[in-house]
Each structure stands twice: as structure tokens, then as C-alpha cells.
Design a protein around this motif. Sequence first.
Motif, short mmCIF file in Angstrom:
data_model
loop_
_atom_site.label_atom_id
_atom_site.label_comp_id
_atom_site.label_asym_id
_atom_site.label_seq_id
_atom_site.Cartn_x
_atom_site.Cartn_y
_atom_site.Cartn_z
N ARG A 1 0.83 -1.20 0.00
CA ARG A 1 0.00 0.00 0.00
C ARG A 1 0.87 1.25 0.00
N LYS A 2 1.92 1.27 0.82
CA LYS A 2 2.84 2.42 0.87
C LYS A 2 3.52 2.63 -0.48
N ARG B 1 2.38 1.77 -3.47
CA ARG B 1 1.42 2.33 -4.42
C ARG B 1 1.20 3.82 -4.15
N ALA B 2 1.15 4.20 -2.87
CA ALA B 2 0.96 5.61 -2.52
C ALA B 2 2.16 6.45 -2.99
N ARG B 3 3.38 5.91 -2.80
CA ARG B 3 4.58 6.63 -3.26
C ARG B 3 4.57 6.79 -4.78
N GLN C 1 2.13 9.43 -5.70
CA GLN C 1 2.66 10.75 -5.36
C GLN C 1 3.70 11.19 -6.39
#
Length: 165
Positions: free
Chosen positions: A129-130, A132-134, A137
Motif C-alpha cells: 500500500r505504501k 502504491r501511494a509513493r 505521489q
Amino acid sequence: MMQRLFDAIASFNESHERLKRKIHTSWRIPLPKWGQATMGCVYMTIPIVGGYYMMQWAIEKSHKSIGAKGELLQIKDVEGLGDLAVINGERKKVGAGGVLGGVKLAVSDKNDQDRNKKMLEKFLKNEQRKKRAREGQKSSEKKVMKRHQGGVHEVKSELLVSSTK
């Protein structure tokens, strides 16, 4: 017997040193900087590529013997838990104070193993999840930078136009 082995190793080492000396002195050609960089890459690449192919060979052998995901294993669960192992059909204590001596092993039962598996799955999902978020961003930052660069370009072109008038 051991003396013959040591003599053979010493003889090989001496022969190898003579070969190295001959190669690095008799045939030595001064290399320019680009040649030195190329040779550095060659010397560095050989063990990396060799190691890669060796690992591929080991993985292939592993898949042949136990299957890609362990499906060919006869016993799918752990034999013995924690510091107990089944050796020759007998359940024995291993680790510090046991058959194999050495390090004190962590003791875990089936519940600990299940809990650890769940925690690992949770951790890996969180990391995914982290990631994918990075990535999201980064892509939004690239869009902002493109818009910003376009604006800076327009301002520069206006300054050039105004300074020539």
C-alpha cells in the motif's frame, strides 16, 4: 595424504602466480582511461553474471526436487517445533544443550507460527500500500513539474520578447 594435498595446493598457487606475473608483465599494454574503466567493468561483471547463472541453476535443481512451491515435499508441515526435531524417527532436543549444541533456538508452537504468518502478511500488504501511494505521489509530482516547467518557459519567452522591444 594431507601433506600431498598441501603440496598440490602450494604447487597450484605457485603456478598461478607465475601465470599472473607473465600475463601482467609480458603482455602488458598501457590502457587509456576508457580502457581501464572497461576492464574494471569486465572484472566486476564476471562474478556477478556467474553468480546469477549459478543461482538460476540452484533454483532449477530446487524446483525439480521439491517443486516450485514445495508441492513435491512428502511432509508439508514442520517436523518438530522450536528446539525439538525428529532425527531417525526419534524426537530429540537440538540447539544449546541438545544434540547439535550451539545456539539456543527460539521455541515456537503452531499458534506462534500462525500468528507470525498473519503478521508477515499484514506487514507485506502495508508495504505494498505504501509503495502504491509513493508511486501515485511521484506521478502527481511529475504532472505538477510539467505544468510548472511550461509556466517558467512562458515567463522566460515573455522576458525575451520584452527585452528585445
